[in-house]
Structures are given as structure tokens and as C-alpha cells.
Design a protein around this motif. Structure first.
Motif, PDB file in Angstrom:
ATOM      1  N   ARG A  85     -34.968   2.769  25.282  1.00 45.47           N
ATOM      2  CA  ARG A  85     -34.845   1.884  24.124  1.00 45.47           C
ATOM      3  C   ARG A  85     -35.411   2.531  22.872  1.00 45.47           C
ATOM      4  O   ARG A  85     -34.848   2.392  21.790  1.00 45.47           O
ATOM      5  CB  ARG A  85     -35.528   0.553  24.387  1.00 45.47           C
ATOM      6  N   ILE A  86     -36.529   3.222  23.006  1.00 50.51           N
ATOM      7  CA  ILE A  86     -37.153   3.868  21.847  1.00 50.51           C
ATOM      8  C   ILE A  86     -36.252   4.972  21.300  1.00 50.51           C
ATOM      9  O   ILE A  86     -36.142   5.156  20.086  1.00 50.51           O
ATOM     10  CB  ILE A  86     -38.544   4.428  22.229  1.00 50.51           C
ATOM     11  N   LEU A  87     -35.592   5.703  22.184  1.00 47.90           N
ATOM     12  CA  LEU A  87     -34.745   6.808  21.738  1.00 47.90           C
ATOM     13  C   LEU A  87     -33.475   6.340  21.037  1.00 47.90           C
ATOM     14  O   LEU A  87     -32.763   7.151  20.451  1.00 47.90           O
ATOM     15  CB  LEU A  87     -34.400   7.716  22.919  1.00 47.90           C
ATOM     16  N   ASP A  88     -33.201   5.047  21.074  1.00 49.10           N
ATOM     17  CA  ASP A  88     -32.065   4.516  20.325  1.00 49.10           C
ATOM     18  C   ASP A  88     -32.348   4.460  18.829  1.00 49.10           C
ATOM     19  O   ASP A  88     -31.426   4.375  18.026  1.00 49.10           O
ATOM     20  CB  ASP A  88     -31.688   3.126  20.829  1.00 49.10           C
ATOM     21  N   VAL A  89     -33.622   4.502  18.441  1.00 49.21           N
ATOM     22  CA  VAL A  89     -33.989   4.503  17.024  1.00 49.21           C
ATOM     23  C   VAL A  89     -33.711   5.903  16.478  1.00 49.21           C
ATOM     24  O   VAL A  89     -34.360   6.867  16.857  1.00 49.21           O
ATOM     25  CB  VAL A  89     -35.475   4.135  16.832  1.00 49.21           C
ATOM     26  N   ARG A  90     -32.731   6.003  15.595  1.00 48.69           N
ATOM     27  CA  ARG A  90     -32.306   7.312  15.094  1.00 48.69           C
ATOM     28  C   ARG A  90     -32.623   7.489  13.605  1.00 48.69           C
ATOM     29  O   ARG A  90     -32.173   8.432  12.996  1.00 48.69           O
ATOM     30  CB  ARG A  90     -30.803   7.472  15.298  1.00 48.69           C
ATOM     31  N   GLU A  91     -33.368   6.559  13.029  1.00 47.77           N
ATOM     32  CA  GLU A  91     -33.672   6.635  11.606  1.00 47.77           C
ATOM     33  C   GLU A  91     -34.675   7.752  11.348  1.00 47.77           C
ATOM     34  O   GLU A  91     -35.678   7.876  12.043  1.00 47.77           O
ATOM     35  CB  GLU A  91     -34.226   5.302  11.125  1.00 47.77           C
TER      36      GLU A  91
END
Length: 117
Positions: free
Chosen positions: A18-24
Motif C-alpha cells: 500500500r505504501i509503494l502505491d504513493v508515487r508523489e
């Protein structure tokens, strides 16, 4: 009965995905710190996950395998993004230097260049 280390491993792995989905790009530092902490937690849990496994634990582990593949793929994509950003920064640095000193990259091959206009 499934060992607590296995269930904790699953929770940490799901959280990592889930954390690796943050691509900002603005949040990248915090994401990297969280990923590092969670990977360290997984390394701490790993020695507790040793054979022999019960049938229930074996089935639980087989359900974890696709999750692990997803995690590996997301880690590769994240690493690729970081490498791409680093190479872009290096290109920008070279182009800024070339703009600031355009005659720095002129190749001298022994020919005469008239500097007068």
C-alpha cells in the motif's frame, strides 16, 4: 494455528504494497523511510519463520506467494522511478553547465578557429 510471525509478516507485506502505491515525488522521502523500517521489520521476523510448518501454515504461506510477487514488482517500479529521476537530474545539471559555459565542450582537433568577428 498459524504462528504470529507469519501473520505479522503478512500485515507488514500488505502495508508495504500500500505504501509503494504513493508515487508523489514530494512524499518520496517519507515513503522511503517507511519502506526501510518495514523491510527491517520483515528481516527481524524472518528467523522466526522456520520449518516445520503445519498444513494450515503451509496453505497460509502459499497465499503469501502472490503477495510477495506483487511487492517485488512494486519495489522494482519504485526503484526504476528513483533511477529515472536521478538520471534526469544529472541531465539537467549537464545542460545547465553547458548553458553557463557553452565553449567548455568545444572540441579542439588542431584546427584554427577565428575568434574575431
Amino acid at each position: 494455528m498459524i504462528r504470529e510471525s507469519l501473520t505479522e509478516w503478512k500485515k507488514v507485506t500488505e502495508l508495504l504494497t500500500r505504501i509503494l502505491d504513493v508515487r508523489e515525488e514530494e512524499k518520496r522521502e517519507s515513503v522511503i523511510e517507511q519502506v526501510d523500517k518495514l523491510i527491517m521489520k520483515r528481516e527481524e521476523l524472518q528467523p522466526a519463520i522456520q520449518a516445520p510448518f503445519t498444513d494450515e501454515e503451509q496453505a497460509f504461506g502459499e497465499k503469501l506467494l502472490p503477495l510477495e510477487k506483487i511487492l517485488q514488482a512494486k519495489l522494482k517500479v519504485y526503484l526504476k522511478d528513483i533511477r529515472l529521476d536521478i538520471s534526469e537530474q544529472q541531465k539537467k545539471k549537464v545542460s545547465v553547465n553547458a548553458y553557463m559555459d557553452p565553449y567548455n565542450q568545444v572540441y579542439r582537433d588542431g584546427t584554427f578557429y577565428d575568434k574575431k568577428k
